[in-house]
Design an enzyme around this catalytic site. Structure first.
Site, short mmCIF file in Angstrom:
data_model
loop_
_atom_site.label_atom_id
_atom_site.label_comp_id
_atom_site.label_asym_id
_atom_site.label_seq_id
_atom_site.Cartn_x
_atom_site.Cartn_y
_atom_site.Cartn_z
N ASP A 131 3.71 9.31 -0.77
CA ASP A 131 2.43 8.62 -0.09
C ASP A 131 2.11 7.61 -1.58
O ASP A 131 2.03 7.60 -2.71
CB ASP A 131 1.16 9.73 -0.37
CG ASP A 131 0.25 9.00 0.73
OD1 ASP A 131 0.23 8.16 1.10
OD2 ASP A 131 -0.59 10.04 1.33
N HIS A 145 0.86 -1.18 0.04
CA HIS A 145 0.02 0.05 -0.12
C HIS A 145 0.79 1.20 -0.05
O HIS A 145 0.41 2.48 -0.43
CB HIS A 145 -0.97 -0.02 1.32
CG HIS A 145 -2.12 -1.06 1.11
ND1 HIS A 145 -3.18 -0.82 0.55
CD2 HIS A 145 -1.94 -2.44 1.38
CE1 HIS A 145 -4.02 -1.79 0.69
NE2 HIS A 145 -3.20 -2.90 1.15
O1 F6P Z 1 -1.09 2.87 4.42
C1 F6P Z 1 -0.23 2.54 5.09
C2 F6P Z 1 -0.67 1.93 6.45
O2 F6P Z 1 0.70 1.43 7.24
C3 F6P Z 1 -1.36 1.25 6.45
O3 F6P Z 1 -1.20 -0.02 6.34
C4 F6P Z 1 -2.42 1.26 7.81
O4 F6P Z 1 -3.62 0.89 8.10
C5 F6P Z 1 -2.10 2.84 7.73
O5 F6P Z 1 -1.07 3.17 7.15
C6 F6P Z 1 -2.23 3.54 9.32
O6 F6P Z 1 -1.13 3.10 10.01
P1 F6P Z 1 -0.92 2.31 11.49
O7 F6P Z 1 -1.97 0.96 11.20
O8 F6P Z 1 0.45 1.90 11.70
O9 F6P Z 1 -1.69 3.12 12.47
#
Ligand code: F6P
Length: 454
Positions: free
Chosen positions: A353, A152
């Site tokens: 991003d 992602h």
């Molecule tokens: O988009 C990348 C990401 O790491 C996702 O996998 C995740 O849901 C989001 O950012 C939020 O990050 P975290 O789970 O570390 O709060």
């Protein structure tokens, strides 16, 4: 019909409305619309002897992390090594910290919990950088199922990736997947350059890469949202400022150093300095839910932002007008839709991003008859598709301030034309279409594999 097994670090309780958007919300849409099992971390940190307790609720199965695992796997390797490196911030990466072993161990433990639940014809879809070694660990357990991986976040240029001491181990782990999906064509270019340039992989006639005695398929699948979730957004009266003429610029970003928040605040301050006619006429509402707070780089960015917002508000604010509303928490999704719709401009200006789904949500929530304007960073994956946005270089504060001015002055006809094209794209490439394209491609990899063997 095969069952789809979705594996991700974060999972959502399907019965609860999500507070924030993002990857987990899109995955929840995928799980709801398939015969599926969703497996991952439940967000809890437990003593080591309780971390293995698997909880099942409807289609969702989760386990906890121990505090040592949370520190080494989540805060450590995932978010202090892979996250900064993949976002081109080698200066913030803790490459010497020896988190890698813990990272692999957690992946191994999670596969041991999922393994007994797997059926021979399950299609397994693993998500994101936290779980790169997941397929390799499943293969060691004799799992021959189709396994796809979707990243992602961006894939970095190969010279940057090679700074990770374990880059070859990560590449070997990626080679255990039948298909690696990335957000953009630029990411695919970086991935292929690394696999072929740095590791001397060979591209075979069907486009896959032969490396480590494996064939790896790679392609871009830009992730989408379910736009119908935002179509019912309304312009909320409680969101309009004391003066009804004041117009709102909105930003919604996790409080992360990749999101370019200081640059955004500076650009907004520069707009007000250079064009004082906008003072008292416009506010920037920045919603910035905190995450990963124990990682030092995240507390640093929080302090920087607080002081920047304080200095701009102190310098320019009036008794009845505060230029920057800085909200340091998440918002319920329904409310977010209303905030988007009540905002004339949305600034999505990350320094890097993978995609950025806020850009798509903002477009989906607009009133098509009188839509707002999206300002989008050229470094967000979304910029590859959303070319009708006002595209900016977020490092260039002056250019971003000028884009704000253009957005404020844009006439209705241009706003409608840009929005119409953007909205079409958001509907044409939605979350369900994204999962369908990925899964179709994943299934085809075995067909082409059998051709090659013949
Ligand atoms: O988009 C990348 C990401 O790491 C996702 O996998 C995740 O849901 C989001 O950012 C939020 O990050 P975290 O789970 O570390 O709060």
């Amino acid at each position: 019909m095969s069952r789809l097994v979705v594996v991700s670090n974060r999972v959502l309780d399907l019965s609860k409305a999500a507070r924030a958007g993002g990857v987990a919300v899109t995955l929840a849409d995928v799980v709801r619309t398939h015969k599926a099992l969703w497996f991952g971390w439940n967000g809890e940190i437990k003593p080591a002897d309780e971390a293995d307790v698997v909880r099942r609720k409807a289609r969702v199965t989760t386990a906890s992390l121990s505090d040592i695992e949370y520190a080494g796997y989540y805060l450590g390797y995932a978010n202090s090594v892979l996250w900064p490196v993949f976002h081109n911030r080698l200066d913030l990466a803790q490459l010497e910290a020896r988190f890698y072993e813990r990272f692999v161990e957690v992946n191994r433990r999670l596969t041991s919990l999922l393994h007994p639940m797997l059926r021979p014809d399950d299609i397994i879809w693993v998500h994101d950088y936290h779980l790169i070694p997941f397929a390799a660990e499943l293969r060691k357990r004799g799992i021959g199922n189709l396994i796809g991986f979707f990243l992602h976040i961006p894939f970095p240029p190969w010279q940057t990736f090679m700074a990770v001491p374990e880059h070859k181990e990560l590449a070997r782990a990626l080679a255990a997947y039948d298909l690696v999906g990335l957000q953009t064509k630029a990411d695919v270019g970086n991935f292929i350059n690394y696999m072929t340039g740095a590791l001397h992989g060979r591209i075979v006639p069907d486009g896959r890469i032969r490396l480590f005695d494996q064939l790896i398929a790679v392609a871009s699948f830009p992730i989408g949202i379910d736009p119908t979730n935002f179509a019912k957004a309304r312009r909320a009266s409680d969101l309009v400022q004391a003066h009804s003429s004041v117009c709102r610029v909105v930003g919604v970003d996790r409080l992360d150093y990749t999101k370019g928040l200081p640059h955004k605040f500076k650009a907004f301050g520069q707009l007000l300095d250079k064009y004082p006619q906008y003072q008292r006429q416009v506010v920037l509402t920045q919603i910035a839910p905190p995450t990963r707070e124990s990682v030092e780089a995240y507390s640093d960015i929080r302090h920087e932002l607080e002081s920047l917002a304080g200095s701009i508000n102190g310098r320019l604010g009036e008794l009845d007008w505060v230029p920057i509303h800085y909200i340091y928490r998440s918002m319920p999704r329904r409310k977010l839709g209303d905030i988007y719709r009540s905002s004339k401009i949305c600034m999505v200006t990350p320094l890097r991003d993978g995609m950025n789904l806020i850009a798509k949500e903002y477009v989906a929530a607009q009133d098509a008859a009188d839509p707002g304007v999206l300002i989008l960073s050229q470094f967000a994956g979304a910029a590859e598709e959303m070319t009708e946005a006002l595209i900016v270089n977020p490092y260039n504060i002056e250019e971003t301030a000028e884009a704000l001015r253009s957005a404020l002055e844009m006439d209705l006809a241009e706003r409608r034309a840009r929005h119409g094209a953007l909205l079409q794209g958001v509907y044409d490439h939605d979350a369900i279409g994204w999962s369908r394209l990925f899964l179709e491609h994943l299934k085809r990899t075995r067909v082409s594999a059998s051709h090659e063997i013949v």
